[in-house]
Scaffold this motif. Structure first.
Motif, PDB file in Angstrom:
ATOM      1  N   SER A 282       0.850  -1.188   0.000  1.00 45.40           N
ATOM      2  CA  SER A 282       0.000   0.000   0.000  1.00 45.40           C
ATOM      3  C   SER A 282       0.880   1.230   0.000  1.00 45.40           C
ATOM      4  O   SER A 282       1.930   1.244   0.624  1.00 45.40           O
ATOM      5  CB  SER A 282      -0.875   0.006   1.252  1.00 45.40           C
ATOM      6  N   GLY A 283       0.460   2.250  -0.705  1.00 43.64           N
ATOM      7  CA  GLY A 283       1.223   3.492  -0.706  1.00 43.64           C
ATOM      8  C   GLY A 283       0.680   4.485   0.300  1.00 43.64           C
ATOM      9  O   GLY A 283       1.097   5.649   0.333  1.00 43.64           O
ATOM     10  N   GLN A 284      -0.235   4.028   1.112  1.00 42.56           N
ATOM     11  CA  GLN A 284      -0.972   4.965   1.967  1.00 42.56           C
ATOM     12  C   GLN A 284      -0.097   5.764   2.929  1.00 42.56           C
ATOM     13  O   GLN A 284      -0.228   6.978   3.034  1.00 42.56           O
ATOM     14  CB  GLN A 284      -2.027   4.225   2.770  1.00 42.56           C
ATOM     15  N   LEU A 285       0.793   5.060   3.644  1.00 37.50           N
ATOM     16  CA  LEU A 285       1.566   5.773   4.665  1.00 37.50           C
ATOM     17  C   LEU A 285       2.430   6.856   4.028  1.00 37.50           C
ATOM     18  O   LEU A 285       2.568   7.950   4.561  1.00 37.50           O
ATOM     19  CB  LEU A 285       2.419   4.785   5.462  1.00 37.50           C
ATOM     20  N   GLU A 286       2.978   6.537   2.858  1.00 36.51           N
ATOM     21  CA  GLU A 286       3.776   7.537   2.148  1.00 36.51           C
ATOM     22  C   GLU A 286       2.873   8.652   1.597  1.00 36.51           C
ATOM     23  O   GLU A 286       3.231   9.825   1.613  1.00 36.51           O
ATOM     24  CB  GLU A 286       4.564   6.888   1.018  1.00 36.51           C
ATOM     25  N   ALA A 287       1.689   8.249   1.107  1.00 30.44           N
ATOM     26  CA  ALA A 287       0.751   9.253   0.594  1.00 30.44           C
ATOM     27  C   ALA A 287       0.362  10.226   1.698  1.00 30.44           C
ATOM     28  O   ALA A 287       0.117  11.402   1.443  1.00 30.44           O
ATOM     29  CB  ALA A 287      -0.494   8.577   0.021  1.00 30.44           C
ATOM     30  N   GLU A 288       0.343   9.740   2.936  1.00 29.98           N
ATOM     31  CA  GLU A 288      -0.022  10.620   4.049  1.00 29.98           C
ATOM     32  C   GLU A 288       0.956  11.783   4.193  1.00 29.98           C
ATOM     33  O   GLU A 288       0.546  12.921   4.389  1.00 29.98           O
ATOM     34  CB  GLU A 288      -0.092   9.828   5.363  1.00 29.98           C
ATOM     35  N   PHE A 289       2.263  11.485   4.089  1.00 30.81           N
ATOM     36  CA  PHE A 289       3.177  12.626   4.271  1.00 30.81           C
ATOM     37  C   PHE A 289       3.146  13.571   3.076  1.00 30.81           C
ATOM     38  O   PHE A 289       3.423  14.760   3.210  1.00 30.81           O
ATOM     39  CB  PHE A 289       4.591  12.187   4.701  1.00 30.81           C
ATOM     40  N   LEU A 290       2.763  13.029   1.927  1.00 27.96           N
ATOM     41  CA  LEU A 290       2.619  13.916   0.778  1.00 27.96           C
ATOM     42  C   LEU A 290       1.359  14.769   0.894  1.00 27.96           C
ATOM     43  O   LEU A 290       1.363  15.944   0.534  1.00 27.96           O
ATOM     44  CB  LEU A 290       2.637  13.087  -0.508  1.00 27.96           C
ATOM     45  N   ALA A 291       0.307  14.179   1.433  1.00 33.68           N
ATOM     46  CA  ALA A 291      -0.923  14.956   1.658  1.00 33.68           C
ATOM     47  C   ALA A 291      -0.673  16.040   2.696  1.00 33.68           C
ATOM     48  O   ALA A 291      -1.203  17.147   2.601  1.00 33.68           O
ATOM     49  CB  ALA A 291      -2.058  14.046   2.109  1.00 33.68           C
ATOM     50  N   MET A 292       0.180  15.724   3.676  1.00 33.80           N
ATOM     51  CA  MET A 292       0.463  16.679   4.739  1.00 33.80           C
ATOM     52  C   MET A 292       1.473  17.725   4.287  1.00 33.80           C
ATOM     53  O   MET A 292       2.149  18.354   5.096  1.00 33.80           O
ATOM     54  CB  MET A 292       0.983  15.946   5.982  1.00 33.80           C
TER      55      MET A 292
ATOM     56  N   GLU B  91       1.450  -3.643  18.763  1.00 29.63           N
ATOM     57  CA  GLU B  91       2.821  -4.165  18.765  1.00 29.63           C
ATOM     58  C   GLU B  91       3.577  -3.813  17.487  1.00 29.63           C
ATOM     59  O   GLU B  91       4.250  -4.651  16.887  1.00 29.63           O
ATOM     60  CB  GLU B  91       2.820  -5.687  18.996  1.00 29.63           C
ATOM     61  N   ILE B  92       3.421  -2.565  17.095  1.00 30.59           N
ATOM     62  CA  ILE B  92       4.155  -2.076  15.938  1.00 30.59           C
ATOM     63  C   ILE B  92       5.421  -1.391  16.438  1.00 30.59           C
ATOM     64  O   ILE B  92       5.361  -0.518  17.300  1.00 30.59           O
ATOM     65  CB  ILE B  92       3.281  -1.107  15.131  1.00 30.59           C
ATOM     66  N   PRO B  93       6.586  -1.831  15.942  1.00 26.86           N
ATOM     67  CA  PRO B  93       7.846  -1.270  16.432  1.00 26.86           C
ATOM     68  C   PRO B  93       7.945   0.226  16.080  1.00 26.86           C
ATOM     69  O   PRO B  93       7.972   0.578  14.907  1.00 26.86           O
ATOM     70  CB  PRO B  93       8.912  -2.089  15.700  1.00 26.86           C
ATOM     71  N   LEU B  94       7.974   1.046  17.106  1.00 19.93           N
ATOM     72  CA  LEU B  94       7.950   2.494  16.897  1.00 19.93           C
ATOM     73  C   LEU B  94       9.213   3.027  16.244  1.00 19.93           C
ATOM     74  O   LEU B  94       9.190   4.032  15.550  1.00 19.93           O
ATOM     75  CB  LEU B  94       7.731   3.209  18.230  1.00 19.93           C
ATOM     76  N   GLU B  95      10.343   2.314  16.460  1.00 18.02           N
ATOM     77  CA  GLU B  95      11.609   2.876  15.984  1.00 18.02           C
ATOM     78  C   GLU B  95      11.644   3.051  14.461  1.00 18.02           C
ATOM     79  O   GLU B  95      12.237   3.992  13.954  1.00 18.02           O
ATOM     80  CB  GLU B  95      12.810   2.036  16.477  1.00 18.02           C
ATOM     81  N   ASN B  96      10.970   2.166  13.725  1.00 13.48           N
ATOM     82  CA  ASN B  96      10.959   2.309  12.269  1.00 13.48           C
ATOM     83  C   ASN B  96       9.927   3.314  11.791  1.00 13.48           C
ATOM     84  O   ASN B  96       9.855   3.609  10.611  1.00 13.48           O
ATOM     85  CB  ASN B  96      10.619   0.964  11.599  1.00 13.48           C
ATOM     86  N   MET B  97       9.103   3.782  12.718  1.00 10.65           N
ATOM     87  CA  MET B  97       7.945   4.570  12.308  1.00 10.65           C
ATOM     88  C   MET B  97       8.003   6.008  12.796  1.00 10.65           C
ATOM     89  O   MET B  97       6.994   6.710  12.774  1.00 10.65           O
ATOM     90  CB  MET B  97       6.669   3.908  12.830  1.00 10.65           C
ATOM     91  N   GLN B  98       9.183   6.434  13.196  1.00 13.60           N
ATOM     92  CA  GLN B  98       9.301   7.806  13.699  1.00 13.60           C
ATOM     93  C   GLN B  98       8.896   8.825  12.639  1.00 13.60           C
ATOM     94  O   GLN B  98       8.316   9.861  12.942  1.00 13.60           O
ATOM     95  CB  GLN B  98      10.724   8.066  14.213  1.00 13.60           C
ATOM     96  N   TRP B  99       9.221   8.516  11.406  1.00 15.79           N
ATOM     97  CA  TRP B  99       8.851   9.435  10.321  1.00 15.79           C
ATOM     98  C   TRP B  99       7.332   9.613  10.262  1.00 15.79           C
ATOM     99  O   TRP B  99       6.825  10.704  10.016  1.00 15.79           O
ATOM    100  CB  TRP B  99       9.390   8.947   8.981  1.00 15.79           C
ATOM    101  N   TYR B 100       6.616   8.515  10.533  1.00 22.59           N
ATOM    102  CA  TYR B 100       5.154   8.558  10.481  1.00 22.59           C
ATOM    103  C   TYR B 100       4.615   9.346  11.663  1.00 22.59           C
ATOM    104  O   TYR B 100       3.681  10.135  11.534  1.00 22.59           O
ATOM    105  CB  TYR B 100       4.620   7.118  10.477  1.00 22.59           C
ATOM    106  N   LEU B 101       5.258   9.169  12.813  1.00 23.14           N
ATOM    107  CA  LEU B 101       4.840   9.899  14.014  1.00 23.14           C
ATOM    108  C   LEU B 101       5.204  11.384  13.913  1.00 23.14           C
ATOM    109  O   LEU B 101       4.511  12.239  14.458  1.00 23.14           O
ATOM    110  CB  LEU B 101       5.478   9.266  15.259  1.00 23.14           C
ATOM    111  N   ASP B 102       6.267  11.681  13.186  1.00 24.85           N
ATOM    112  CA  ASP B 102       6.670  13.077  12.972  1.00 24.85           C
ATOM    113  C   ASP B 102       5.535  13.906  12.366  1.00 24.85           C
ATOM    114  O   ASP B 102       5.391  15.093  12.662  1.00 24.85           O
ATOM    115  CB  ASP B 102       7.870  13.150  12.013  1.00 24.85           C
ATOM    116  N   LEU B 103       4.760  13.254  11.508  1.00 26.88           N
ATOM    117  CA  LEU B 103       3.646  13.963  10.869  1.00 26.88           C
ATOM    118  C   LEU B 103       2.655  14.455  11.907  1.00 26.88           C
ATOM    119  O   LEU B 103       1.916  15.401  11.683  1.00 26.88           O
ATOM    120  CB  LEU B 103       2.930  13.060   9.867  1.00 26.88           C
TER     121      LEU B 103
END
Length: 462
Positions: free
Chosen positions: A207-217, A407-419
């Motif tokens: 899915s391209g959704q998570l990446e699409a989110e930062f582009l939408a933002m 139980e999603i590892p937060l360390e890989n997802m900091q970019w997503y949380l940055d949004l």
RNA sequence: UCCCGGGUAGCUCAGCCGGCAGAGCAGGUGGCUGUUAACCACCCUGUCGGGGGUUCGAAUCCCUCCCCGGGAGCCA
């Protein structure tokens, strides 16, 4: 090569003009002194009737002009004296590029089953059925861009190779350049992906959704339209391992905006198919009776029914239908439940909203009741779920908690949380399975018949 | 992955309570002055999915593997 397309000849031709057409022979019929060929060039559903009188030099070449042969013909465009077509071409010259041995060519002038045609994927686009399907597919693909572009959405290209493995959207294909016959191992015996091409494990996107989110933002309203890959062992008429997905994502939007977009989008696509693919739909309607112009017209106008998950459960509970799977608040809707809602209760597309948070993805926005999330699924008769969307969780604390819970590892997802740390805002989007859309519009029962080269477990050709 | 149903001529299928392999369509040949997946006549077509077993004898019964379809789960 100078040639006219059959589509253009049939729509804009003038009787009396000299024309050259290229195409493939569908059928040849002979009578004493005269022969007829139905020629197709793929540009349109209709064939062009070629008339070859015995006197024409071309008549002598007809033995090599069998079903499937590729030819170039020159002649005079005339109004047809017989029923069945407006124009025909009185052929003076015929050039055969490549004939097709009738004893060996699999497509003869008879009906073939879709199952058989699936085995000859390289030839099936030459049939009127697959010609129709692939032209409708093109109309829809173009309409997707037309719709979003006209509304100011920006087409963004999210990656096909991704490092995100945590979307809960099914099994992923790992891509690697490691030597498969001798994989490097870590101390605990696992594959050592630090030695791999990217220095960590990489996958094909689900899915391209998570990446699409930062582009939408940053860009506002965006959409993706590209291939998606799922390594699920799904063997059904509704699943592919490689399929195309459309994912709009809107900043400053809530679930209501999301649903409105989905409905407008769906209406627009149906309208475009009616406008541009009328003869294709008419053909499919006539031969398969699984789709219809009237139904599509209805779909292109009728407002969708909206129902909350909670109300849907209530509707199912009070029904007298015998379901194989239990109906209970908190459990996901099964295919039979969805079909009951679309086919029996509402007789059309239904948007179900506000599902329990436990059965939906972590990124969906928690509702004030703290039990449900701002999710929406568009269910359509026969196919089931065709769109899945939601308002996204924009609150950092709530999202973090839900990720920990999932139980999603937060360390890989900091970019997503940055949004959510920097300039967070309400936003929403959805995913539409493109092949399911094509399936729905054309009435094809099997999803493998709406994509040229279907990929599924144990199934890869070309 | 699970549950059903299938695999016989190029295609669609019949034959399946064991006893000589069939039909329609397609293809070929001939006929027919305008056909529409043309029509009429004649002709051709086989690893009965693969392997093993039972039997005097297997397309048919049993085991096994492969493939296809439908449904389910997972999802879009």
């Amino acid at each position: 090569m100078q040639r006219s397309r059959i589509k253009n000849i049939l729509s804009d031709g003038n009787a009396g003009q000299s024309i050259t057409v290229c195409g493939w022979v569908r059928t040849r019929r002979e009578s004493k002194g005269i022969a007829f060929i139905a020629l197709s060039d793929g540009s349109t559903q209709d064939t062009l009737q070629l008339v070859i009188p015995e006197a024409a030099p071309a008549f002598q070449k007809l033995t090599h002009c069998n079903t499937g042969a590729a030819v170039k013909v020159t002649g005079l465009l005339k109004e047809s004296p017989a029923q069945g077509q407006k124009f025909e071409v009185e052929v003076s010259e015929i050039e055969i590029f490549g004939d097709a041995d009738p004893a060996a060519y699999p497509l003869q002038k008879k009906g073939h089953t879709l199952e058989f045609l699936r085995e000859i994927g390289h030839l099936r686009p030459r049939t009127n059925t697959f010609g129709a399907v692939f032209r409708v597919r093109n109309i829809l693909a173009k309409a997707v861009h037309e719709f979003f572009q006209s509304r100011g959405f920006i087409w963004v290209h999210t990656p096909i190779i991704t490092a995100s493995d945590c979307e809960g959207a099914g099994d992923l294909f790992t891509i690697t350049s490691l030597p498969l016959e001798r994989l490097p191992a870590t101390a605990d015996g696992a594959v050592d992906f630090s030695q791999d091409f990217f220095g960590k494990q990489a996958y094909l996107t689900v899915s391209g959704q998570l990446e699409a989110e930062f582009l939408a933002m940053s860009l506002g309203d965006v959409y993706t339209f590209g291939p998606t890959f799922r390594a699920e062992n799904s063997n059904t008429s509704r699943h592919l391992s490689e399929f195309w997905m459309i994912e709009p994502e809107m900043a400053f939007a809530d679930l209501k905006d999301d649903m409105q977009l989905a409905e407008d989008f769906f209406h627009f696509l149906c309208r475009r198919v009616l406008e541009k693919g009328d003869s294709e739909i008419a053909f499919l309607e006539k031969f398969y009776k699984n789709t219809s112009v009237t139904e599509l017209r209805d779909l292109s106008e009728k407002p969708f029914v909206h129902i909350s998950y909670t109300d849907a459960i209530e509707e199912l509970e009070k029904s007298k239908e015998k379901f194989e799977f239990p109906v209970k608040w908190g459990l996901d809707l099964q295919s039979e439940h969805e079909r009951y809602l679309t086919d029996k209760v509402f007789k059309g597309p239904v948007i179900v909203t506000d599902y329990p948070k436990e059965i939906k993805a972590f990124y969906m926005r928690l509702n004030p009741d703290e039990k449900t999330v701002a999710a929406m699924d568009l269910l359509v008769p026969k196919i089931g779920e065709i769109i899945g969307g939601s308002q996204r969780e924009e609150r950092l604390d709530v999202l973090t908690e839900r990720m920990l819970h999932a139980e999603i590892p937060l360390e890989n997802m900091q970019w997503y949380l940055d949004l959510r740390r920097f300039g967070s805002a309400p936003h929403a989007g959805f995913g539409l399975g493109f092949e399911r859309l094509v399936q729905y519009v054309t009435g094809m029962h099997n999803i493998r018949d709406v994509i040229p080269c279907p990929r599924a477990p144990q199934t890869i050709k070309f």
